[in-house]
Design an enzyme around this catalytic site. Structure first.
Site: not given
Length: 477
Positions: A201, A374, A400, A402
């Site tokens: 990203e 992330g 770490h 969602a």
């Protein structure tokens, strides 16, 4: 249970966990993984475990151990075990964050071409093959040297390793413990992203919560541009885990180790099978760091192509940090006032060491280790820092990401990939994906709220919020 299970959740996330348990009961306990609540309790019954079987806010069902589980085993106990299920199949799946001196206004008009250039430079998707020239001799060196191989071959800057967990090299790696099949699977995959939840990203800084810590990382203002790379050890790591599980089933019978779930196949840490797995896992971890370093090299090339006349150094494309989400490591921790040598399994969780810890870089000694979280496709990501409370309570660990709220199969059934892509377009997020129909699996609706996960860790004091990042462009497999 030899120790209690401990969950870090808020009311909303607690409901998701119990919904998973309820769904499992309704289907008659057949099919799929056991629910995370059951898995946390099963891990709490493993020989040699100390203190707690810990569940992070993003916890959800996985193979053997739930994803989001932290468990530490006393290496002084002859019955203590190591379990591949406590690391996962994608060994050292992790995240790297690269900063730039660009601002959002510098890329907003060219973000489509920048996304396309990244997509062209970095092989993505299932079965993708790398463009980094690699033969078997190179692979063996990479497995044992980690990022030192990347630096030697010119695919990384010497300073990159300073901002990497374990300095990008597990010293216990032994390439001879990696099977020929695992090596064969990894050989063509150097510098490839893969598929699933892996991504690259281009992001912009949305909020800064801790300006002092952010400045130490080279982040000075909102709308500064960064690049986040999320990938792991690809087919090589998967094969290392598969090979170990087969060997450990036989070892369990020989050593009379009994577990509550056959997916918790394990071996005594002191046994040959345990030692072989740790050596092979370390080699796979090194491969993952080389993989992310290779993609960093390709990312720098892509930016240089778009910003002609500016080198990656001119663009200040330095690594802020690189963290692992799936790994087992020998560490020293204080347990009930006693300093103990532990084998800490972190599966879907992140090391988060506090300020002044000797294993974090000199320039981060005052702020604690950066922790990269992330988010889901199209939402946001976070940079946190480690805390002393986290060191005391969770073996220096935090969340770490969602964490899944919906299975991949259910996501494919319930969501329309065209609608997911349209939603990204509405947010002015450029997207390049090798398999468009698989984006449903990674849609925000398939995951928990990453902000709720991060806030839970922040409020519990096991990590501290530093920076919030929002996506500008997404490249996926």
């Amino acid at each position: 249970m030899r120790v209690p299970g401990k969950f870090y959740v808020n009311n909303k996330l607690e409901k998701v966990i119990f919904d998973e348990l309820r769904d499992h009961c309704h289907r008659g306990a057949f099919g799929g993984f056991l629910p995370a609540v059951k898995q946390i309790s099963n891990v709490a019954g493993l020989p040699g475990i100390v203190k707690h079987s810990i569940a992070m806010p993003d916890v959800h069902a996985g193979y053997g151990f739930s994803i989001g589980n932290v468990a530490a085993f006393d290496m002084s106990q002859p019955t203590a075990v190591v379990s591949p299920g406590g690391v996962g199949f994608d060994i050292n799946c992790g995240v790297r964050l690269i900063r730039t001196n660009l601002m959002y206004k510098d890329i907003v008009d060219i973000q489509e071409s920048l996304a396309q250039t990244l997509f062209d430079h970095i092989p993505v998707g299932v079965g993708s093959k790398g463009i980094i020239p690699t033969n078997m001799k190179d692979l063996v060196s990479a497995l044992e040297m980690g990022m030192d191989w990347s630096i030697r071959e010119g695919y990384a800057w010497p300073e990159d390793k300073e901002h990497c967990e374990e300095y990008g090299r597990m010293l216990g790696a032994d390439a001879t413990k990696v099977s020929p099949r695992a090596k064969k699977r990894g050989l063509p995959q150097m510098g490839t992203l893969g598929a699933g939840n892996h991504y690259i990203e281009i992001q912009r800084v949305d909020e800064i919560y801790d300006k002092f810590a952010a400045k130490k990382m080279g982040i000075f203002t909102e709308n500064q541009v960064c690049v986040m790379i999320h990938s792991g050890s690809r087919g090589l790591g998967h094969q290392v885990a598969t090979d170990a599980l087969v060997q450990m089933e036989a070892a369990m019978e020989r050593d009379k180790i009994h577990v509550n779930d056959r997916q918790l196949a394990c071996a005594l840490i002191s046994s040959q099978e345990g030692k072989d797995y740790l050596a092979a896992m370390s080699a796979a971890a090194n491969f993952a760091w080389v993989n992310r370093s290779s993609m960093t090299f390709l990312t720098r090339q892509a930016f240089q192509k778009i910003f002609k006349g500016s080198s990656a150094d001119d663009l200040d494309m330095h690594v802020i940090y690189d963290v692992s989400h799936n790994i087992a490591k020998i560490e020293q921790h204080n347990v009930d006032g006693k300093l103990m040598k532990l084998l800490v399994h972190r599966k879907g969780s992140t090391r988060a060491f506090p300020p002044h810890h000797p294993l974090i870089p000199v320039d981060y000694q005052l702020i604690g280790q950066p922790v990269l979280i992330g988010g889901t496709m199209g939402t946001c990501s976070y940079v946190l820092t480690g805390t002393d409370k986290g060191m005391r309570e969770t073996f220096g660990s935090t969340c770490h990401g969602a964490g899944r709220a919906m299975s991949r199969n259910r996501s494919r059934k319930c969501l329309d990939y065209k609608q997911v892509l349209q939603e990204l377009e509405k947010k002015n997020i450029s997207i390049r994906v090798a398999s468009p129909k698989l984006v449903m699996e990674e849609a925000p609706e398939s995951y928990k709220d990453v902000t709720a996960v991060v806030n839970t860790c922040h409020q519990a004091g096991i990590s501290k919020k530093c920076i919030k990042l929002k996506p500008v462009a997404v490249v996926k497999g």
